[in-house]
Design an enzyme around this catalytic site. Structure first.
Site, PDB file in Angstrom:
ATOM      1  N   HIS A   1      -7.684  -5.560   0.669  1.00 10.25           N
ATOM      2  CA  HIS A   1      -6.452  -4.949   0.820  1.00 10.25           C
ATOM      3  C   HIS A   1      -5.328  -5.230   1.755  1.00 10.25           C
ATOM      4  CE1 HIS A   1      -4.474  -0.991  -0.021  1.00 10.25           C
ATOM      5  NE2 HIS A   1      -3.846  -0.763   1.120  1.00 10.25           N
TER       6      HIS A   1
ATOM      7  N   SER B   1       0.859  -1.273  -0.012  1.00 10.15           N
ATOM      8  CA  SER B   1      -0.039  -0.081  -0.049  1.00 10.15           C
ATOM      9  C   SER B   1       0.926   1.382  -0.102  1.00 10.15           C
ATOM     10  CB  SER B   1      -0.904  -0.023   1.212  1.00 10.15           C
ATOM     11  OG  SER B   1      -1.982   0.994   1.064  1.00 10.15           O
TER      12      SER B   1
END
Length: 412
Positions: free
Chosen positions: A387, A181
């Site tokens: 995620h 990320s």
């Protein structure tokens, strides 16, 4: 002043009430989770499972002290004497994360341990502002100026300092790099703004790669719409700290989120509402440990910077302060865009159709702008990776870790 002032009596009374409530809740819902990993820091976690760990403190060009955690070799075969020949790999966490992200699920399930056991010299980075990197040569975390940073500073100062330290310490000409990320975002910043660092990375591995944010999904979009307000507050009063989980917060989570507790459904949704819903991939035994280490500290300016990408879709730019300050800082009313075409490092991307933050459309836009994507694995919707599943999902070995090991062998 005697302790029996009204204010002190009130504090004692509130503490007694709170303790009684906790005892009642513990009786109602069951015992708190007694997993020691909840309270252990990264060095303690790593050593608890029999791995060696070294702590390195480095100072960035602008004065922040960052802590790196190094696992120089695995626990199965003691190859300490051969550590000089082991290829170094630097792993950097995402937003509100820390070095702990790479070890939270334990041996044989966490990427840092898997890489160490496979023969790599593993370095775990910590960006400024998290619980391991809260020092500065002249500023204190209580100073407003301490928290005036976004992912731009991570790419300009933090990541170059980490890369240079690993290279200097190991004596290697190049290292491998893995980011999750925001750990990918700062890599795009570094290698586009400081293109000389491209030659220092043998292969970049991007998990849930984040740059363009125009297609994010879920409730987080509501927060992103407040971006302009966030800039005004930050520039007027200072950007606040996004605090790490307190000891009290860890106790409450260990009470409610342990396995077989009725409220665990609520706890899992804390992750799902941000990252994407995926109950199949979540190992509930790891839930309490994950939530007690996340968040690990950050600046709200980082969140605001990502929000600017949502309200300005299709753009990946430096921080937008508003026209007046932009003109003073950039000599333009519009912040400069990051020149992704300057990135020449070989790049391997791992993305997912079920990721609400690094969405398929945004990752495709990023991939199209990068000139050297040598591998891209998109986890299909039939395996609904969110995620965080790139780090902690049940299928992460097959979908992520195994391909990474093959890629590293290829680019040795």
């Amino acid at each position: 002043m005697p302790w029996t002032t009204t204010r002190q009596r009130c504090r004692v009374f509130v503490a007694i009430i709170a303790l009684n409530c906790c005892f009642w809740l513990a009786k109602a819902f069951g015992k708190t989770d007694d997993n020691p990993d909840i309270l252990l820091l990264t060095p303690e976690l790593v050593r608890r499972y029999g791995y060696p760990l070294d702590i390195h403190d480095i100072i960035t060009e602008d004065g922040y002290t960052l802590q790196l955690h190094r696992i120089p070799y695995g626990r199965n075969k003691n190859k300490k004497a051969q550590s000089e020949t082991r290829s170094p790999i630097l792993l950097v966490h995402g937003l509100v994360g820390s070095s702990a992200d790479w070890v939270l699920t334990g041996p044989e399930k966490s990427l840092a341990y898997i890489l160490a056991d496979a023969g790599y010299d593993v370095w775990l980075g910590n960006n400024r502002g998290n619980i391991y990197s809260r020092n500065h040569t002249s500023l204190s975390p209580t100073d407003r100026a301490f928290w005036d940073f976004s992912y731009h500073e991570f790419g300009i100062y933090d990541l170059p300092a980490m890369v240079d330290h690993v290279l200097h310490t190991t004596g290697h000409d190049k290292i491998f790099y893995g980011g999750h990320s925001e750990g990918t975002t700062q890599f795009w910043v570094m290698t586009s703004e400081k293109p000389e660092y491209n030659s220092k990375i043998a292969l970049m591995i991007g998990l849930a790669p984040a740059a363009f944010m125009g297609n994010i999904r879920g409730p987080i979009r509501k927060l992103a719409k407040l971006t302009y307000l966030g800039v005004w507050v930050g520039e007027t009063f200072g950007y606040p700290e996004l605090r790490s989980r307190s000891t009290w917060g860890k106790f409450v989570l260990s009470l409610f989120c342990q396995n077989m507790v009725n409220a665990q459904f609520f706890c899992s949704n804390l992750l799902f509402l941000v990252a994407g819903i995926n109950r199949e991939e979540l190992n509930t035994k790891d839930l309490t440990v994950i939530l007690t280490h996340l968040p690990a500290g950050a600046s709200w300016k980082q969140v605001v910077h990502y929000g600017q990408g949502y309200i300005d879709p299709g753009q990946f730019r430096q921080f937008n302060y508003g026209e007046d300050k932009n003109l003073r800082m950039y000599n333009s009313t519009i912040p400069p865009a990051y020149q992704l075409e300057r990135i020449t490092t070989p790049i391997a991307l791992f993305s997912s159709d079920n990721d609400w933050l690094a969405t398929t459309k945004d990752v495709e836009l990023l991939s199209a702008r990068l000139n050297n994507v040598v591998f891209h694995h998109n986890v299909p919707i039939s395996i609904p990776f969110n995620h965080y599943d790139f780090l902690w999902g049940k299928s992460s070995w097959q979908q992520v870790f195994e391909p990474i090991l093959r890629l590293l062998t290829q680019y040795q």
